[in-house]
Design an enzyme around this catalytic site. Structure first.
Site, mmCIF file in Angstrom:
data_model
loop_
_atom_site.group_PDB
_atom_site.id
_atom_site.type_symbol
_atom_site.label_atom_id
_atom_site.label_comp_id
_atom_site.label_asym_id
_atom_site.label_seq_id
_atom_site.Cartn_x
_atom_site.Cartn_y
_atom_site.Cartn_z
ATOM 1 N N TRP B 322 -14.870 6.222 -4.552
ATOM 2 C CA TRP B 322 -15.805 5.120 -4.345
ATOM 3 C C TRP B 322 -15.638 4.450 -2.994
ATOM 4 O O TRP B 322 -16.557 3.782 -2.506
ATOM 5 C CB TRP B 322 -15.637 4.079 -5.444
ATOM 6 C CG TRP B 322 -14.316 3.338 -5.366
ATOM 7 C CD1 TRP B 322 -13.071 3.876 -5.451
ATOM 8 C CD2 TRP B 322 -14.134 1.938 -5.162
ATOM 9 N NE1 TRP B 322 -12.114 2.901 -5.334
ATOM 10 C CE2 TRP B 322 -12.742 1.701 -5.156
ATOM 11 C CE3 TRP B 322 -15.008 0.869 -4.985
ATOM 12 C CZ2 TRP B 322 -12.205 0.426 -4.993
ATOM 13 C CZ3 TRP B 322 -14.462 -0.404 -4.824
ATOM 14 C CH2 TRP B 322 -13.079 -0.613 -4.826
ATOM 15 N N ASP B 323 -14.468 4.589 -2.374
ATOM 16 C CA ASP B 323 -14.232 3.826 -1.148
ATOM 17 C C ASP B 323 -15.074 4.328 0.010
ATOM 18 O O ASP B 323 -15.276 3.607 0.982
ATOM 19 C CB ASP B 323 -12.750 3.796 -0.770
ATOM 20 C CG ASP B 323 -11.995 5.049 -1.130
ATOM 21 O OD1 ASP B 323 -12.094 5.496 -2.288
ATOM 22 O OD2 ASP B 323 -11.302 5.583 -0.266
ATOM 23 N N GLU B 449 -6.606 -0.716 -10.555
ATOM 24 C CA GLU B 449 -6.127 0.356 -11.436
ATOM 25 C C GLU B 449 -4.860 -0.024 -12.194
ATOM 26 O O GLU B 449 -4.288 0.808 -12.894
ATOM 27 C CB GLU B 449 -5.913 1.635 -10.624
ATOM 28 C CG GLU B 449 -7.243 2.184 -10.121
ATOM 29 C CD GLU B 449 -7.105 3.458 -9.315
ATOM 30 O OE1 GLU B 449 -6.059 3.622 -8.661
ATOM 31 O OE2 GLU B 449 -8.033 4.278 -9.328
ATOM 32 N N LYS B 553 -3.375 -4.434 -8.772
ATOM 33 C CA LYS B 553 -3.037 -3.459 -7.733
ATOM 34 C C LYS B 553 -3.809 -3.757 -6.459
ATOM 35 O O LYS B 553 -3.282 -3.655 -5.354
ATOM 36 C CB LYS B 553 -3.381 -2.060 -8.234
ATOM 37 C CG LYS B 553 -2.996 -0.941 -7.286
ATOM 38 C CD LYS B 553 -3.441 0.418 -7.843
ATOM 39 C CE LYS B 553 -3.050 1.562 -6.924
ATOM 40 N NZ LYS B 553 -3.709 2.820 -7.319
#
Lengths: 753, 753
Positions: B322-323, B449, B553
């Site tokens: 997704w980044d 995450e 995270k």
């Protein structure tokens, strides 16, 4: 020892297992994580000693050829023997009558014996008998992973073989787990005519060959004695000597002696365990079948594991799970309490690993494995493994049940207090107090594996609450052990505090308990659009879809209502039962019995009977089409649980037994026996009354439908009628209980053609 | 093409990659489940063409031996070349000066070239140059899985080799994925004296050997042209011809021509993309380094994937996540919009697989893969893969951003509407209306995450809301496309309805948004007892422990505040930022930039600068000790995002650009450029004022700190002061931003010894 034919073939799956003889196999992960076990354990098929092949003139005995005039096999639950009789006409002409009786001794743990008899029917025949020990026998296809298959297809490495006129011995060891095992056999033969005998042994085979001739009217009898032994420590010679000695013991008793011992052992078992069900012969047979197998799995486990499938097949890799403590130990506790103690002593023997595992996971106390043979975690999917922490409370509850049933304070001091304290510590560390001071347990998985890694699973929280309280109470009565375990008064107080503040979610809008935080806000599962062939759902839908929706694999909140009944009002029980009944698909064979128990408590007696039938016939009718992999031991135990906890209403209540018996109109009479604190109690239930009889032992206090009694000899009490306020609930479409199976299913008929 | 030395050794990791040239590998599971992908894709190291070995008299040039008098390598971001100069004294005596310049052409996609120059310093030398193509070159240890290692150690099967005086060609194919690839090279040499040339080729090597002698003052120049081509469809001869033709084109331009083209291409890029940062030379260098690499990864991807590490190393198996859409596309969209369009066209090309995947998962619309090269799901851990459905909204948001930045209606019709509609359908089907009519999305994983498979992740719900609304709006303006996609008015209305009723949890007690339902009821992580060497936490704590506790995270709720800012009040932003700041450990390199952006918006400008520094220097300083596996492309993009969206305050707002610039006192001036709807806008920010300049193109409406302006040529506006009401928050112990790294870290000094 699976019930394979003497001559070995045809077979579904050959199988001979020794408790805790397993091989290691790698557990691979596409993306690994901290705490994932790298190695699993798998029960292996060990040296097969059942094989007795027969050559009639030139033709091998094989039921697929020639003509089978009769063939019957009888598992005698009183005698503890499997008898086979057949009349076979060889393709070459001659007919013979064969009878074999096989016995896996309950009194001599190492011993199996076969009495094998032959007689010709109308002409003289030449007979050659080959009695064998076979290691590394070929198995049917084992799955696609080449690494696993390689390990399990030929798990044994030969260490020694010996063949002489007294005995044949094979000694092997497993390649990865380094366990040594020995098998030995000897033979006694009676035959009227001339015979020749030959013995031989190689790495993976030992063979005794007997050749003779018989005339019509003459008869041959061969008794085969087999002894097994295994060890992770003892040497090859020590094991060899051990099996030779066991054989000598068996020979001393002789076949008749072994049969007599077996019968005496079982007579005593049935005296304290038998359940009689008048009005449903199928369930009657099933519950005795169940008790026999529970006895086989548990009676001589002796501080070894009771796997989910006993020692009846390789299913689940031979692992044990929470269902041993939760479902199998109740019947064992109340019929052979010493065997229940041994099962818990096995758990205790794995405590060092559980303490180590908890430490590795960053937790206090003990974290017992979700699935294991030797005590190490073998689960390769943590959301339905590590996260299912309730197994620790299930073990604690089994300890509490055993202590309640026996008052065995030696066990409490040596084993029970350690198990209760270390599991209580786990809960205290796993949960936390929230901003409002309530105690929460987040990120765990309850019994329902279609909902995972949730907050405040009601079953888990209530079972943890019991666990914390039981530990706090036991350390109070055992101050020396509390010192030994370094339990301070403050620590015990923190357990009571956590238990008192335990957060139990409740949905006011619906008037039911959500299975966990937010459960009742989830989308409903679309049962209407779920075709019948899509069950079990986990094989047809991804976990994320199952997890986020309201669909229940197996009783979870309903099991909480059985095991922690005091936490619910009668009205809540009824509403909850109906709410969850409509979404419970029973994709687990563990579920039906709990639904039977709670259907009975709430008052849906016919529904309870249907669930009783389902759990009872799981294997006798192969309802899940996987009995080939082994029996569903917990489902079998469910026959007892459904009858005794369901229709008998057995519960523990304030340190005594409580009964709320009532039976459906479809049954005439239910009678069951319980061993409790040195007494043997017989309970007989009809639709009108219950009769409690103290068969032996000291008087016992009991409850009958809430009434307080002391049972001294016989007590007869009427049964109050109870009617639920809500209509009998429906199950998801197509998932109603399998109920009364009045006819043999189609596929059985197909098979027998 | 990794920056390995010409002579090949020593190396950290040799690497040459072609976009989307991957091999398949099995994804194993200890316990598999429905929907788990069985096969993954792995970027492979293809034919290495960088190697030019040199023998000086009898001695191979190797910097580990002899004496290195000087050695410098310069990556020239304006020229687009890597230049190396060195003076080396051989162990045998003679010294030489060497210079090589390497160029991977941005204008000729298939072409790489090296200009290699040599001169002796004080004595005549004999020189032998070996210029090579090497396939299946040995790589350092690749991990323990024997199956993976076997596949990746020698991924190419030789199809053809050719060596003649014009060129050397090697053609290979991958074994599992069946991709064919060709590499070709030719050489131009200038040397004053006599020379011999030899060419040869075998399966995995092509070698051009040049021998000559040089006196002091004489000079040799070798230009090596290399062409690559690959295809899953075209034949071996077609590929051979393709690389030969590309070589001919490169030769036609010559070295100087290639260099000039490269410079011209980059000049145009920098004119629209450069960011100037006065006051922080380290960040200044880093942001240009970042933009250069984003350009390299994206400019010529041309409907292929932009992986998380670009094509700089094998990390994450060469997958995209997704980044790419969330962090890398913003700078690309506003500097090279066509490249952003191509990246989204690549996503569009994988739509058939995403539709298929959704169907397989029982969902509507499209479910794009969490990690992939070709479009198939390659994630082996579903709680942080399949469940991270937000990737679909991230893609939709990138489409919306691109359309907003360009007004490209052809793209909208051909690509955009399909992506928006199919992702909107996913959300509509994934979520559900609860008893109160609110729309909920259960069982998903957000960006963080360390919290997985939760209900109503605020980021996911808000991004889904945007996605649903954007789709509903776009189909309104494209009725023909709506018809083509069978979007009825009712369906679009159901999207708007779901968006309007989207459930966004809020914790009234704390006055903050929980990251998801129940998050703020979780136990706090015990940071005090977490030693520094236990980061990243996922390598030292089990998932269940991370998931159930309040530890983050990477920015999740805070990212929602950046990308969906309208859903939060200024006060909520401040309170939320501080709440999550105290538990965000940044075990992901994606996080710092978002914390920079929101720290800037809330008013903690120094903190924003520290996070800016961290994200900028991730690779230049190897902050996570894994730059060896490849650059962190999203973290590099974060330098731009932190400067432009952070200190520049760039947001999309009601169909125009909005800025809320303010810079910390530690900076003197920030200047950045944006391409927007055919215009080029330059923004210059000092502590007192912002100057907006329309460099070219039509006037644009903008917001400056909420003021409505039309930018025609130059606009100068004062900057209002903003001060947060809460004190600057602390990070978890030891997890403060790495901030200004004023000196070279210890381990660099150690390495250089």
């Amino acid at each position: 020892m699976r019930g394979n034919l003497d001559e070995g073939e045809p077979h579904g799956l050959p199988g001979t297992y020794l408790n805790s003889v397993y091989e290691l196999r790698p557990l691979p992960y596409a993306e690994a994580g901290y705490g994932y076990p790298e190695t699993g354990e798998t029960l292996i098929n060990i040296t097969n000693s059942k094989i007795i092949r027969l050559l009639v003139d030139d033709e091998p005995l094989d039921v697929r050829f020639g003509r089978l005039d009769s063939h019957e096999r009888v598992l005698d639950l009183r005698a503890g023997t499997l008898t086979r009789t057949m009349t076979w006409c060889s393709p070459a002409g001659p007919s013979i009558r064969m009878a074999s009786t096989r016995l896996v001794s309950l009194t001599q743990r190492s011993i199996m014996a076969i009495c094998y008899q032959l007689e010709p029917i109308d002409s003289e025949v030449q007979l050659v008998i080959q009695s064998e020990l076979v290691a590394n026998e070929p198995l049917p296809f084992l799955g696609t992973d080449p690494r696993t298959a390689a390990i399990l297809e030929s798990p044994l490495r030969a260490l020694e073989n010996l063949a002489n006129s007294d005995r044949i011995v094979l000694v092997h060891e497993t390649k990865g787990s380094g366990l040594r095992l020995a098998a030995a056999m000897s033979h006694e033969v009676e035959t009227p005519g001339k015979k020749t005998v030959d013995v031989e042994a190689q790495d993976d085979i030992g063979r005794y060959t007997l050749a003779t001739r018989l005339k019509p009217g003459e008869r041959l009898q061969l008794v085969k004695y087999v002894a097994y032994g295994w060890s992770s420590h003892r040497s090859r010679p020590a094991l060899h000597d051990q099996v030779a000695a066991a054989l000598a013991g068996a020979e001393l008793n002789g076949w008749d002696g072994l049969v007599a011992e077996q019968r005496a052992y079982l007579d005593e078992f049935w005296r304290g365990a038998d359940v009689e069900v008048d009005g449903d012969p199928e369930v009657q047979q099933a519950v005795r079948f169940a008790l026999f197998h529970i006895l086989q799995a548990g009676a001589r486990a002796e501080r070894r594991v009771i796997p989910a499938k006993g020692l009846t097949g390789p299913g689940y890799d031979g692992h044990t799970f929470w269902d041993s403590e939760t479902f199998v130990l109740p019947p064992l506790t109340y019929s052979v309490p010493d065997a229940a103690a041994d099962a818990l002593r096995w758990r205790y023997s794995t405590l060092p690993q559980a303490l180590e595992r908890a430490k590795y996971l960053g937790l206090k106390g003990a974290a017992f494995p979700w699935r294991t043979i030797s005590g190490g975690e073998c689960s390769g999917y943590w959301p339905a493994g590590t996260a299912a922490f309730h197994i620790n409370a299930d073990i604690a509850d089994a300890v509490h049940r055993y202590l309640d049933a026996t008052g065995d304070m030696e066990f409490a001091r040596e084993v029970g207090v350690d198990l209760l304290v270390h599991t209580a510590r786990l809960w205290r560390g796993l949960g936390h107090h929230d901003l409002d001071g309530m105690f929460r347990i987040h990120g765990v998985t309850g019994p329902d594996e279609y909902t995972a890694v949730v907050d405040n699973n009601v079953y888990t929280n209530l079972m943890a609450q019991k666990n914390l309280r039981a530990a706090a109470q036991l350390v109070l009565s055992l101050p020396d052990e509390a010192d030994r375990l370094e339990v301070s008064p403050e620590e015990a107080a923190s357990w009571r505090d956590a238990a008192d503040k335990m957060h139990i979610p409740f949905d006011e809008r619906l008037g039911v308990h959500p299975q966990n935080d937010g459960f009742t806000d989830g989308a409903p599962w679309d049962f209407r659009r779920t075709p019948g062939e899509h069950y079990p759902l986990l094989l047809h839908y991804p976990y994320f879809d199952l997890y986020r929706k309201q669909v229940v694999k197996q009783a979870d909140l309903v099991l909480a209502m059985h095991l922690c009944g005091e936490a619910f009002t009668a009205e809540e029980k009824e509403r909850n039962f109906c709410y969850y009944e409509a979404m419970t698909v029973r994709d687990s064979s563990l579920s039906a019995q709990t639904q039977a128990v709670m259907a009975a408590e709430v008052g849906y007696l016919d529904l309870a009977h249907e669930y009783l039938t389902e759990t009872s016939l799981m294997d006798l009718r192969d309802l899940e089409h996987n009995t080939r992999d082994g029996l569903h031991l917990a489902s079998l135990a469910g026959a007892w649980n459904a009858l005794v906890a369901g229709f008998g209403g057995l519960r523990r209540r304030g340190g005594r037994l409580s009964f709320t018996p009532q039976i459906p109109e479809t049954l005439v009479r239910l009678e069951f026996r319980l061993r409790y604190r040195g007494s043997l109690i017989k309970v007989t239930v009809t639709s009108q009354e219950a009769v409690y009889e103290l068969v032996e032992g000291p008087p016992q206090k009991i409850f009958h439908h809430g009434e307080d009694h002391v049972l001294r000899d016989t007590l007869t009490r009427p049964i109050p009628k109870r009617t639920p306020t809500l209509p009998r609930p429906d199950q998801p479409a197509g998932r109603n209980p399998l109920g009364r199976l009045l006819q043999v299913p189609e596929r059985y008929r197909t098979q027998s053609r």
